[in-house]
Design an enzyme around this catalytic site. Structure first.
Site, mmCIF file in Angstrom:
data_model
loop_
_atom_site.group_PDB
_atom_site.id
_atom_site.type_symbol
_atom_site.label_atom_id
_atom_site.label_comp_id
_atom_site.label_asym_id
_atom_site.label_seq_id
_atom_site.Cartn_x
_atom_site.Cartn_y
_atom_site.Cartn_z
ATOM 1 N N SER A 249 0.817 -1.203 0.000
ATOM 2 C CA SER A 249 0.000 0.000 0.000
ATOM 3 C C SER A 249 0.858 1.264 0.000
ATOM 4 O O SER A 249 1.744 1.397 -0.832
ATOM 5 C CB SER A 249 -0.942 -0.062 1.200
ATOM 6 O OG SER A 249 -2.074 0.702 0.939
ATOM 7 N N HIS A 390 -7.748 -5.773 0.345
ATOM 8 C CA HIS A 390 -6.487 -5.035 0.494
ATOM 9 C C HIS A 390 -5.710 -5.586 1.698
ATOM 10 O O HIS A 390 -6.122 -5.391 2.848
ATOM 11 C CB HIS A 390 -6.861 -3.568 0.719
ATOM 12 C CG HIS A 390 -5.701 -2.620 0.724
ATOM 13 N ND1 HIS A 390 -4.872 -2.454 -0.355
ATOM 14 C CD2 HIS A 390 -5.242 -1.776 1.689
ATOM 15 C CE1 HIS A 390 -3.961 -1.530 -0.065
ATOM 16 N NE2 HIS A 390 -4.157 -1.108 1.168
HETATM 17 C C1 GTR Z 1 -5.442 4.548 1.669
HETATM 18 C C2 GTR Z 1 -4.858 5.333 0.536
HETATM 19 C C3 GTR Z 1 -4.129 4.428 -0.392
HETATM 20 C C4 GTR Z 1 -3.264 3.422 0.310
HETATM 21 C C5 GTR Z 1 -3.832 2.961 1.629
HETATM 22 C C6 GTR Z 1 -2.851 2.282 2.584
HETATM 23 O O1 GTR Z 1 -6.191 5.312 2.526
HETATM 24 O O2 GTR Z 1 -5.915 5.963 -0.123
HETATM 25 O O3 GTR Z 1 -3.393 5.203 -1.311
HETATM 26 O O4 GTR Z 1 -1.980 3.910 0.486
HETATM 27 O O5 GTR Z 1 -4.378 3.985 2.350
HETATM 28 O O6 GTR Z 1 -1.699 2.678 2.703
HETATM 29 O O7 GTR Z 1 -3.306 1.351 3.261
#
Ligand code: GTR
Length: 411
Positions: A249, A390
């Site tokens: 991420s 995610h």
């Molecule tokens: C979210 C963000 C993403 C990603 C994510 C993370 O809020 O929008 O770009 O980086 O966080 O790091 O888990």
């Protein structure tokens, strides 16, 4: 005439493939003088520095190259960690002698049965080293942390011990012959808009000869990965030419920028890094430049925000960042349940790095089409999309270990 009237915020996000407007990607091989790069030498000497500079100027900010005076101190060694499988070390990196408060705490696991210096995965963690594995000898980070399990009012508590263990299968990594090193990203800059005020960007600005606004949080996190590599290169248990960067991420974005900035990294793995990472910016899908620069203004150079509603004017796109990793092996991974990261945009980005890998005689994704879930594809550039949300899962690690197995050599 018409169609629905969208609010400004709705215009910033799009999760419908049918609504992706047309866009044009810059050709990574097209030089400033209009000619096309035809050799690896031209790429290395002319085009690569030019594209890197475009990323510094427009996206991540300047990457400081002044060396600091670093010292290291091993504070803990356990030669019987993980039931004797590994040696666990905790090392404090003093990033600059003149300011002993500028520190990084590196947590290392090294396989005991290794017959020489091992390839090693290096990645930052989200909530402190104590979250990676449940081991009471690891101090709980006192720093500001983003919201998560066992985090209360942005501080890690004992309940965060081992909370991220499923993302860090230490035992599997070590059993397969690899080392692992990790540190908490918030140690160099707290992940909030004013984090720079107390972080490295303020603290070491004179030593590094750079003002805080000239770079970004993403820049500092990437810089910290390079400093961890400085340490690893002189650790006798680690193969200095086989340090593999991994990041999930936002930490995947930082891993890619570190890999582009420092050719000493042997390989880079981007796990669902999304917007500002592996995903294309000009493809208006999932998170967009508009959203990310509004919600996380500190992550990028202030210049990046000026493209929020004008990505056509961006002189680069993220396939060119991936191309800066060439000819080193690169793994880009997505998850079907993580449309916010734009899996297809990540795939297309990896695919469009191909011409640069080809200059080196390396094959990336070739002419692969967007694969179905659990069907990894590609050679020096490899890609998968798995089912699920995610996260970093056992499935992801299994692919990374196999990829490392192809491109690294164990002692
Ligand atoms: C979210 C963000 C993403 C990603 C994510 C993370 O809020 O929008 O770009 O980086 O966080 O790091 O888990």
């Amino acid at each position: 005439l018409g169609g629905p009237v969208l609010t400004a915020q709705q215009k910033e996000v799009n999760l419908s493939e049918a609504n992706v407007p047309a866009y044009t990607l810059p050709d990574p091989l097209r030089m400033a003088n209009g000619k096309t790069v035809t050799t690896a030498k031209q790429w290395r000497e002319v085009q690569r520095p030019y594209i890197y500079h475009l990323f510094e100027t427009n996206v991540y900010g300047r990457f400081p190259r002044t060396r600091t005076q670093m010292t290291y101190k091993t504070t803990h060694t356990d030669v019987q960690a993980l039931d004797g499988l590994a040696t666990c070390k905790q090392v404090t990196l003093y990033l600059e002698q003149a300011d002993t408060s500028a520190q990084l705490h590196l947590l290392l696991y090294l396989p005991n049965k290794a017959r020489g210096r091992v390839p090693l995965f290096l990645g930052m963690n989200f909530y402190g080293n104590q979250s990676v594995i449940n081991d009471p000898s690891i101090p709980i980070t006192p720093g500001y942390t983003v919201t998560g399990p066992g985090i209360v009012d942005h501080r890690a508590t004992a309940a965060s011990r081992g909370s991220q263990a499923s993302q860090w299968p230490v035992r599997d990594i070590v059993s397969r012959g690899y080392g692992l090193a990790t540190f908490f990203y918030g140690e160099v800059e707290a992940d909030k808009a004013d984090g720079w005020e107390t972080g490295i960007r303020s603290r070491l600005k004179d030593v590094l000869h750079i003002q805080p606004h000239e770079w970004s949080a993403m820049g500092v996190w990437a810089w910290a990965l390079c400093r961890a590599l400085d340490y690893l290169q002189q650790d006798p248990a680690v193969d200095p030419r086989q340090v593999i960067l991994i990041g999930h991420s936002r930490l995947g974005k930082a891993a890619l920028w570190a890999g582009a900035s420092d050719p000493r990294f042997a390989m880079v793995i981007s796990n669902e890094s999304g917007e500002g990472g592996a995903a294309l910016s000009k493809r208006w899908y999932g998170e967009t430049v508009a959203v990310i620069t509004r919600v996380f203004p500190h992550w990028f150079s202030p210049v990046y925000k000026t493209y929020a509603h004008n990505t056509d004017a961006l002189p680069v796109d993220q396939h060119m960042l991936l191309a800066l990793i060439a000819p080193r092996p690169l793994y880009v991974a997505s998850a079907a349940g993580d449309q916010w990261s734009d899996p297809k945009g990540e795939f297309l980005s990896a695919k469009n790095a191909e011409p640069v890998y080809r200059l080196f005689g390396k094959r990336g994704l070739g002419n692969a089409g967007f694969p179905s879930v659990q069907r990894p594809t590609g050679e020096f550039v490899r890609y998968h999309i798995r089912s699920g949300k995610h996260d970093v899962t056992a499935y992801d690690w299994e692919q990374y270990l196999q990829f490392a197995g192809k491109h690294c050599s164990l002692p």
